[in-house]
Design a protein around this motif. Structure first.
Motif, PDB file in Angstrom:
ATOM      1  N   TRP A  56       0.847  -1.199   0.000  1.00 46.51           N
ATOM      2  CA  TRP A  56       0.000   0.000   0.000  1.00 46.51           C
ATOM      3  C   TRP A  56       0.880   1.246   0.000  1.00 46.51           C
ATOM      4  N   GLN A  57       0.598   2.175  -0.926  1.00 45.88           N
ATOM      5  CA  GLN A  57       1.454   3.365  -1.047  1.00 45.88           C
ATOM      6  C   GLN A  57       0.605   4.590  -1.389  1.00 45.88           C
ATOM      7  N   PRO A  58       0.452   5.534  -0.475  1.00 39.50           N
ATOM      8  CA  PRO A  58      -0.186   6.799  -0.845  1.00 39.50           C
ATOM      9  C   PRO A  58       0.695   7.553  -1.843  1.00 39.50           C
ATOM     10  N   HIS A  97       1.326  11.254  -4.111  1.00 39.36           N
ATOM     11  CA  HIS A  97       1.176  12.664  -3.749  1.00 39.36           C
ATOM     12  C   HIS A  97       1.254  13.623  -4.936  1.00 39.36           C
ATOM     13  N   ASN A 116      -6.350  12.672  -2.565  1.00 40.96           N
ATOM     14  CA  ASN A 116      -5.727  11.469  -2.022  1.00 40.96           C
ATOM     15  C   ASN A 116      -5.717  10.370  -3.078  1.00 40.96           C
ATOM     16  N   ASP A 149      -5.156  16.411   9.698  1.00 42.32           N
ATOM     17  CA  ASP A 149      -4.406  15.475   8.861  1.00 42.32           C
ATOM     18  C   ASP A 149      -5.356  14.894   7.824  1.00 42.32           C
ATOM     19  N   SER A 189      -4.402  13.101   5.146  1.00 35.81           N
ATOM     20  CA  SER A 189      -3.709  12.086   4.351  1.00 35.81           C
ATOM     21  C   SER A 189      -4.290  10.694   4.581  1.00 35.81           C
ATOM     22  N   VAL A 239      -3.845   6.592   5.365  1.00 33.17           N
ATOM     23  CA  VAL A 239      -2.998   5.832   6.281  1.00 33.17           C
ATOM     24  C   VAL A 239      -1.742   5.378   5.536  1.00 33.17           C
ATOM     25  N   GLN A 240      -0.646   5.280   6.250  1.00 29.36           N
ATOM     26  CA  GLN A 240       0.611   4.837   5.644  1.00 29.36           C
ATOM     27  C   GLN A 240       0.664   3.322   5.501  1.00 29.36           C
ATOM     28  N   ASN A 241      -0.065   2.620   6.360  1.00 30.33           N
ATOM     29  CA  ASN A 241      -0.086   1.157   6.320  1.00 30.33           C
ATOM     30  C   ASN A 241      -1.529   0.669   6.296  1.00 30.33           C
ATOM     31  N   TYR A 242      -1.790  -0.291   5.428  1.00 27.34           N
ATOM     32  CA  TYR A 242      -3.141  -0.850   5.275  1.00 27.34           C
ATOM     33  C   TYR A 242      -2.959  -2.367   5.261  1.00 27.34           C
TER      34      TYR A 242
END
Length: 292
Positions: A165-167, A169, A174, A263, A265, A267-270
């Motif tokens: 998983w990678q947000p 930018h 989002n 915030d 954004s 989540v950084q981890n899913y």
């Protein structure tokens, strides 16, 4: 006159297939209810001629609308899946990647780019809100993959998702990138790469890439024969080229959805979703017995 079929030679060592040159890719530009989506992609170059490309029209509005299809059926209802999706095909192309002389097509990258309307969610839900987008992505992954359970192995799910998983930018909304990875015992060898981003309160874009190699072998064995890197480079170039300009209405929806949030954004981890009914100990035992 006789046609003598040419026999392709077997390559030796790792193949680095050659695909289309992204430098020659043209920009695809389309407006959906005032929101503009544009990205670059090479010309359609399929391995088989029956893979037909789909190109979006320049503008979709009240007069020229997208065709949203309902794929919900009795089988999905019987499995307890909710009726959440209406999908429109927006863009489709595929690109063959060739090995050295007289070795033929070694791999192929396919891209299916759909626009998805969410239905039967609470009325105040906006996909511009990070938690709502994460929920919709998880629900969509469940809709696509949860039925793949291996009955010969106690009902172990065949796919793990989301993986990596990678947000992202580079868009004004989002955006998430992820993988859907099959278990080693699965006959499905291809790792799917997906990208999601919202374009309205109730609408999101979903890109699915399939980087496929034509060897009926486990992935570890395929990795020794055909490199995925050329396909991954093309995939990355297409993703990085995406641009999004929200309509004034969509921008207002986004502002309202994010109002008051410190915030905004993702989540950084899913963690990967669980679709089977086995605990980790049971799964390990089943797979260990199989490998004895």
């Amino acid at each position: 006159m006789f046609n003598v079929p040419l026999k392709l030679r077997e390559p030796k060592g790792l193949i680095l297939p050659k695909g289309p040159n992204f430098a020659w890719a043209r920009t695809i530009r389309s407006e959906v209810d005032g929101t503009e989506i544009c990205f670059k992609a090479p010309k359609h170059r399929p391995r088989r001629s029956n893979h037909k490309a789909h190109q979006p029209k320049r503008c979709y509005n009240a007069e020229e609308t997208l065709l949203y299809r309902n794929y919900y059926d009795e089988e999905k209802a019987a499995r307890g899946l909710p009726d959440h999706w209406r999908e429109a095909e927006f863009f489709y192309r595929t690109w063959a990647f060739y090995g050295p002389w007289f070795t033929g097509v070694a791999s192929e990258l396919r891209l299916s780019f759909n626009l998805i309307k969410v239905v039967n969610y609470p009325q105040d839900v906006s996909l511009f809100h990070p938690r709502a987008l994460e929920k919709a992505i998880g629900d969509n992954l469940t809709n696509l993959n949860s039925h793949h359970l291996d009955k010969t192995r106690g009902g172990i799910q065949e796919f793990k998702a989301p993986i990596n998983w990678q947000p992202l930018h580079h868009l004004p909304v989002n955006t998430a990138r992820l993988e859907v990875v099959s278990e080693n015992f699965s006959p499905h060898r291809t790792i799917e790469h997906q990208v999601f981003f919202p374009i309205a309160d109730d609408q999101m874009a979903r890109l699915i890439f399939w980087p496929t190699r034509f060897k009926g072998l486990p992935r570890a064995e395929q990795d020794k024969l055909v490199s995925v890197q050329p396909m991954y480079e093309l995939m990355d170039n297409i993703i990085n080229s995406i641009q999004l300009t929200l309509s004034p209405e969509a921008q207002a929806q986004k502002d309202a959805a994010l109002a008051g949030m410190e915030d905004t954004s993702l989540v950084q981890n899913y963690a990967p979703l669980k679709w089977d009914k086995l605990d980790e100990e049971e799964k390990i035992k089943i797979l260990a017995n199989e490998n004895k």
